[in-house]
Write a protein that holds these residues in place. Sequence first.
Motif, PDB file in Angstrom:
ATOM      1  N   LEU A 223     -22.068  15.086  30.554  1.00  0.00           N
ATOM      2  CA  LEU A 223     -21.234  14.185  29.757  1.00  0.00           C
ATOM      3  C   LEU A 223     -19.755  14.530  29.860  1.00  0.00           C
ATOM      4  O   LEU A 223     -18.913  13.850  29.284  1.00  0.00           O
ATOM      5  CB  LEU A 223     -21.679  14.225  28.299  1.00  0.00           C
ATOM      6  CG  LEU A 223     -23.070  13.630  28.011  1.00  0.00           C
ATOM      7  CD1 LEU A 223     -23.464  13.867  26.564  1.00  0.00           C
ATOM      8  CD2 LEU A 223     -23.105  12.145  28.345  1.00  0.00           C
ATOM      9  N   GLY A 224     -19.459  15.623  30.585  1.00  0.00           N
ATOM     10  CA  GLY A 224     -18.061  15.964  30.815  1.00  0.00           C
ATOM     11  C   GLY A 224     -17.508  17.067  29.947  1.00  0.00           C
ATOM     12  O   GLY A 224     -16.326  17.396  30.029  1.00  0.00           O
ATOM     13  N   LEU A 225     -18.338  17.691  29.115  1.00  0.00           N
ATOM     14  CA  LEU A 225     -17.852  18.785  28.286  1.00  0.00           C
ATOM     15  C   LEU A 225     -17.620  20.018  29.153  1.00  0.00           C
ATOM     16  O   LEU A 225     -18.420  20.323  30.038  1.00  0.00           O
ATOM     17  CB  LEU A 225     -18.870  19.101  27.178  1.00  0.00           C
ATOM     18  CG  LEU A 225     -19.141  17.959  26.189  1.00  0.00           C
ATOM     19  CD1 LEU A 225     -20.170  18.396  25.159  1.00  0.00           C
ATOM     20  CD2 LEU A 225     -17.842  17.529  25.496  1.00  0.00           C
ATOM     21  N   PRO A 226     -16.538  20.749  28.932  1.00  0.00           N
ATOM     22  CA  PRO A 226     -16.223  21.899  29.789  1.00  0.00           C
ATOM     23  C   PRO A 226     -17.233  23.024  29.609  1.00  0.00           C
ATOM     24  O   PRO A 226     -17.735  23.277  28.510  1.00  0.00           O
ATOM     25  CB  PRO A 226     -14.832  22.327  29.300  1.00  0.00           C
ATOM     26  CG  PRO A 226     -14.746  21.826  27.894  1.00  0.00           C
ATOM     27  CD  PRO A 226     -15.533  20.548  27.864  1.00  0.00           C
ATOM     28  N   SER A 227     -17.554  23.707  30.719  1.00  0.00           N
ATOM     29  CA  SER A 227     -18.471  24.842  30.674  1.00  0.00           C
ATOM     30  C   SER A 227     -18.099  25.805  31.791  1.00  0.00           C
ATOM     31  O   SER A 227     -17.853  25.387  32.925  1.00  0.00           O
ATOM     32  CB  SER A 227     -19.927  24.392  30.831  1.00  0.00           C
ATOM     33  OG  SER A 227     -20.119  23.761  32.082  1.00  0.00           O
ATOM     34  N   ALA A 228     -18.078  27.077  31.474  1.00  0.00           N
ATOM     35  CA  ALA A 228     -17.750  28.109  32.463  1.00  0.00           C
ATOM     36  C   ALA A 228     -19.037  28.630  33.082  1.00  0.00           C
ATOM     37  O   ALA A 228     -20.021  28.888  32.370  1.00  0.00           O
ATOM     38  CB  ALA A 228     -16.994  29.256  31.796  1.00  0.00           C
ATOM     39  N   PRO A 229     -19.058  28.814  34.415  1.00  0.00           N
ATOM     40  CA  PRO A 229     -20.283  29.271  35.069  1.00  0.00           C
ATOM     41  C   PRO A 229     -20.717  30.676  34.679  1.00  0.00           C
ATOM     42  O   PRO A 229     -21.870  31.051  34.857  1.00  0.00           O
ATOM     43  CB  PRO A 229     -19.922  29.203  36.566  1.00  0.00           C
ATOM     44  CG  PRO A 229     -18.431  29.244  36.612  1.00  0.00           C
ATOM     45  CD  PRO A 229     -17.978  28.564  35.363  1.00  0.00           C
ATOM     46  N   ASP A 230     -19.772  31.474  34.118  1.00  0.00           N
ATOM     47  CA  ASP A 230     -20.108  32.840  33.724  1.00  0.00           C
ATOM     48  C   ASP A 230     -20.099  33.019  32.206  1.00  0.00           C
ATOM     49  O   ASP A 230     -20.015  34.141  31.706  1.00  0.00           O
ATOM     50  CB  ASP A 230     -19.119  33.825  34.360  1.00  0.00           C
ATOM     51  CG  ASP A 230     -17.667  33.509  34.010  1.00  0.00           C
ATOM     52  OD1 ASP A 230     -17.421  32.416  33.464  1.00  0.00           O
ATOM     53  OD2 ASP A 230     -16.790  34.351  34.286  1.00  0.00           O
ATOM     54  N   SER A 231     -20.205  31.917  31.462  1.00  0.00           N
ATOM     55  CA  SER A 231     -20.218  32.019  30.007  1.00  0.00           C
ATOM     56  C   SER A 231     -21.513  32.680  29.533  1.00  0.00           C
ATOM     57  O   SER A 231     -22.579  32.476  30.122  1.00  0.00           O
ATOM     58  CB  SER A 231     -20.091  30.634  29.373  1.00  0.00           C
ATOM     59  OG  SER A 231     -21.242  29.855  29.622  1.00  0.00           O
TER      60      SER A 231
END
Length: 327
Positions: free
Chosen positions: A256-264
């Motif tokens: 849906l376009g919400l930001p997410s970090a691959p290493d979160s």
Amino acid sequence: MASPIFIIQSIVGIVGILGNSLVCFVIWRTPAMHTLTNAFIFNQATVDILGSIFMFLISVVPVPKILPPGTAGVLLCRIWVSNYPLWACYITSSINLVALTFERYLAIVYPFKFQKVCHRLGATIVIVFVWVVGFSIALYAAEIFRYREGHCVQFFDPKLRVVGIMIPGFQYFFPVVSMLVAYIHITVELKRSAQRLARIMGPNVAGAGRPGQAPESADESLLRARRNTFKTLLIVFIAYVACWTLNSSLLLAATLGLPSAPDSPLLIISVALVATNSAINPIIYALKYKQFQKGLRMLFPCRGIEGTNSVRPSTIATGLSVGNPGV
């Protein structure tokens, strides 16, 4: 230094390979376990073996930072970097769990229809369908990656975003809702069956077969077998929900376009839970599934336990033939 998620994937991958291989071996070598239910459990374990293999390989096989040019780079990006084989196995496993649940649903809620429509050929067709659909839906994972000048980058356009919103539905939300409805109906039917049997056999039917009491009748054995299989699969379903809810929610949010970090940390935990789901089912079978426990003791008898070697195939074959709705 290896990242935490790669370490977790390596460990869980090895455990998943060993555990699910044991499940396949026990079902294959125990004739009394050659039932429709166990055919789907065998298929589930086979999918999870492949998923565990891919999980292990992804964690130990390094991907070059600069991909080779031409077709080799495109294939490496679209198939391997995208984790397409891994997600294909995950989705196939989810769909197979739905098929397994509804095989039990028909057997318990509609036993007469089950005997007419459920047979070897039908089970084979369903299993093939499960693989085709699972690997087809997973093509989305390959489609959102593009090869660009030696690099593999994620690519979204409006059409892919619409499809991406549907993926968590096919992979998680539809299976969970459909299985939840089926398990509720199965629970109601099992309670009704127990009440009908209690009226016929008397109030002490639940304790029949214990030391000092009369042996179980065929109906009592059938009900007990149904309950055990149902409880085992219910635990498998609960484990599936626990392992997949976070990751599916994050996938939907990212689509849906919400930001997410691959290493979160949240994403690492979600991937670790998904990885664990491939290895946890054999543990559940070993702890709860009576038929699997007996098959395991027959193949690997423990001579130090009195009576273990006296388990005969006939004791687990009653009511367990292919097509019998009793299990």
